[in-house]
Design a protein around this motif. Structure first.
Motif, short mmCIF file in Angstrom:
data_model
loop_
_atom_site.label_atom_id
_atom_site.label_comp_id
_atom_site.label_asym_id
_atom_site.label_seq_id
_atom_site.Cartn_x
_atom_site.Cartn_y
_atom_site.Cartn_z
N LYS A 95 -11.09 3.18 10.01
CA LYS A 95 -10.84 1.74 9.96
C LYS A 95 -11.72 1.10 8.89
CE LYS A 95 -13.90 0.03 13.66
NZ LYS A 95 -13.93 -0.80 14.90
N TYR A 96 -11.14 0.09 8.24
CA TYR A 96 -11.78 -0.59 7.12
C TYR A 96 -11.63 -2.10 7.31
CZ TYR A 96 -11.08 3.97 4.87
OH TYR A 96 -11.06 5.31 4.56
N ARG A 97 -12.62 -2.86 6.89
CA ARG A 97 -12.50 -4.32 6.89
C ARG A 97 -11.73 -4.72 5.64
NH1 ARG A 97 -14.53 -8.73 9.37
NH2 ARG A 97 -14.65 -10.67 8.15
N TYR A 98 -10.58 -5.32 5.84
CA TYR A 98 -9.69 -5.67 4.74
C TYR A 98 -9.95 -7.10 4.27
CZ TYR A 98 -5.38 -7.38 2.56
OH TYR A 98 -4.47 -7.97 1.72
N VAL A 106 -6.17 3.72 8.96
CA VAL A 106 -5.54 4.79 8.19
C VAL A 106 -5.63 6.08 8.99
CG1 VAL A 106 -5.57 6.13 6.05
CG2 VAL A 106 -6.20 3.70 6.00
N ALA A 107 -4.47 6.70 9.23
CA ALA A 107 -4.44 7.95 10.00
C ALA A 107 -4.52 9.14 9.06
CB ALA A 107 -3.18 8.01 10.85
N ASN A 108 -5.72 9.72 8.94
CA ASN A 108 -5.87 11.02 8.30
C ASN A 108 -5.28 12.08 9.23
OD1 ASN A 108 -7.33 10.44 5.84
ND2 ASN A 108 -9.13 10.00 7.11
N THR A 109 -5.25 13.32 8.75
CA THR A 109 -4.71 14.37 9.61
C THR A 109 -5.58 14.63 10.83
OG1 THR A 109 -3.72 16.57 9.59
CG2 THR A 109 -5.82 16.30 8.40
N LEU A 166 0.84 -1.19 0.00
CA LEU A 166 0.00 0.00 0.00
C LEU A 166 0.88 1.24 0.00
CD1 LEU A 166 -2.81 -0.93 2.56
CD2 LEU A 166 -2.74 -1.32 0.08
N VAL A 167 0.51 2.20 -0.84
CA VAL A 167 1.23 3.47 -0.96
C VAL A 167 0.27 4.59 -0.58
CG1 VAL A 167 2.52 5.01 -2.47
CG2 VAL A 167 2.60 2.54 -2.86
N VAL A 168 0.60 5.32 0.49
CA VAL A 168 -0.23 6.45 0.93
C VAL A 168 0.24 7.70 0.20
CG1 VAL A 168 -1.01 7.82 2.89
CG2 VAL A 168 -0.50 5.38 3.19
N VAL A 213 -0.48 4.10 8.14
CA VAL A 213 -1.39 3.01 7.79
C VAL A 213 -0.89 1.74 8.45
CG1 VAL A 213 -0.17 2.61 5.61
CG2 VAL A 213 -2.50 1.77 5.88
N GLN A 214 -1.80 0.96 9.06
CA GLN A 214 -1.44 -0.28 9.74
C GLN A 214 -2.57 -1.30 9.58
OE1 GLN A 214 1.70 -0.80 12.35
NE2 GLN A 214 2.00 0.06 10.30
#
Length: 444
Positions: free
Chosen positions: A175-178, A167-170, A93-95, A158-159
């Motif tokens: 959180k998402y179900r992967y 995912v840490a926005n500012t 993953l690339v943020v 991202v973890q």
């Protein structure tokens, strides 16, 4: 052309002339280690400024690597790639992000800094998204690229914990179900918890999961250089926060850390470590950015002091009680190198000398002559402690005369084969570093 624009441009040009370029006394390596030399603090009407102009990478160009290593481009055409995460199935993953652009310009310095960043490419438009890279089956060196999550708000950290992607926005953690194998996130996501985001001088939020998956650690930068806008807007800033994964409750784990941009677990001791961007505007050789273990409940000086008990006289009123307990960082990296990526290497693809040590992506200075940073360095560890000087591993991001900029390293990761991955936000590229002559999976 708009007269106001012309007037502003002329004013900025004049200020940049007045700022000039203060020459540094020390090379970054001379100011590294446990006891860096710290000269007397200086005062400036306008801080010194020097930054190269962006050119990007020409066709076929690539960074230079240390002996025994090879480097290849695995993705390009990205929108300001900042951080990386390798998933269990080998996808990466690339943020892609940059500042939310909400910081008000209240001083000549901020106006100059904004223009300088635009010229260098560091102010490039962020994608506010996450892209997924997948190594193409049976095609050596070929990686497929998919837009994975969109409509984020200046994301950085991202973890993955189990089947939950954080995912840490500012301003919050989503959180998402992967679902393994997906090339586009099917879950719309929900907000997990909020994060400090008012004004947002330092917008990045580094993110790291605990080994047992029960906690998340968040690096939250200060809302100013040295609290010049007051401490009210610094609530829960310049900290590492600890967030409970089950309840989303959070607490300040450590404080006085001006801008902790990267977090990692040291593999021998299991201790939490951070890279930190220190304060500006008191000299080309002040203050060294650093790499340090992070003690629970520890205070690291900001804004009242730096590198232990070195008092910053600009901060008023002072707090001698806090200065007295300020923890001295473990290891200086050099002044203004701007570390933004930290990775403790545990793979087997790279030569043995790199096993167990820390790679650091240094985004580079904007206020120093000669430039510092703009490279990936390696710090050796022995018995859980750093030793020696930072060793340049990936260089060549600037021209030899330091006037132009091809790229700038940020986040680091290790792929499924043990290669080192580098996010280059000025070059909008992902680089992959391996041992010279290897392109096959190595045992781990």
């Amino acid at each position: 052309m708009n007269k106001t624009y012309i007037a502003q441009a002329c004013a900025v040009a004049l200020m940049m002339v007045l700022a000039g370029c203060e020459k540094a006394t020390y090379e970054p390596a001379q100011q590294s280690g446990a006891n860096p030399p710290l000269p007397k603090a200086q005062k400036f009407f306008i801080p010194p400024i020097q930054t190269p102009d962006r050119t990007g990478w020409a066709e076929g160009e690539k960074p230079t690597v240390a002996d025994g290593l090879a480097i290849e481009k695995i993705a390009s055409g990205l929108m300001h790639p900042r951080q990386l995460l390798t998933l269990p199935n080998g996808d990466v993953l690339v943020v892609e992000a940059n500042s939310p652009g909400t910081v008000p310009i209240t001083s000549p310095k901020q106006m100059i800094a904004s223009i300088v960043k635009d010229r260098s490419g560091k102010g490039g438009k962020g994608g506010n998204r996450i892209t997924l890279l997948r190594k193409a089956a049976g095609q050596s060196g070929k990686w497929e690229k998919y837009v994975f999550i969109e409509n984020l708000h200046s994301p950085f950290g991202v973890q993955l914990i189990g089947d939950t992607l954080y995912v840490a926005n500012t301003g919050n953690i989503m959180k998402y179900r992967y679902t393994p194998g997906e090339t586009r996130m099917s879950d719309p996501g929900v907000e997990f918890t909020d994060l400090p985001s008012t004004v947002n001088h330092h917008w990045t939020k580094a993110l790291l999961a605990s080994p047992d998956g029960k906690k998340l650690y968040v690096g939250v930068g200060s809302n100013s250089n040295v609290a010049e806008n007051g401490l009210d807007i610094e609530y829960r800033r310049a900290t590492v926060l600890e967030v409970d994964v089950q309840s989303a409750a959070s607490r300040i784990y450590a404080s006085g850390i001006r801008n902790p941009t990267g977090l990692g677990w040291e593999p021998t001791t299991g201790k939490l470590w951070a890279i930190v961007n220190e304060r500006d505007e008191i000299g080309a050789d002040l203050v060294p950015d650093y790499l340090t273990s992070v003690q629970e409940g520890g205070f690291y000086g900001w804004p009242y002091s730096y590198y232990g008990q070195h008092v910053d006289q600009r901060v008023q009123p002072q707090r001698p009680d806090l200065v007295a307990r300020a923890i001295r960082p473990d290891y200086a990296l050099g002044s203004h190198v701007a570390p933004l990526g930290l990775w403790f290497y545990q793979g087997r693809n790279l030569p043995e000398k790199y096993h167990g040590g820390a790679f650091i992506g240094q985004h580079g200075s904007w206020n120093r002559t000669p430039l510092s940073g703009y490279d990936v360095v390696f710090v050796r560890f022995k018995d859980g402690k750093p030793e020696g000087v930072p060793e340049p591993v990936v260089t060549g991001f600037t021209s030899v005369d330091q006037k132009t900029l091809k790229g700038a390293p940020v986040g680091l990761a290790e792929d499924a084969e043990g290669a080192l991955l580098i996010a280059d936000d000025v070059g909008n590229t992902i680089w992959r570093v391996t041992a010279h002559g290897t392109d096959t999976p190595a045992p781990r």
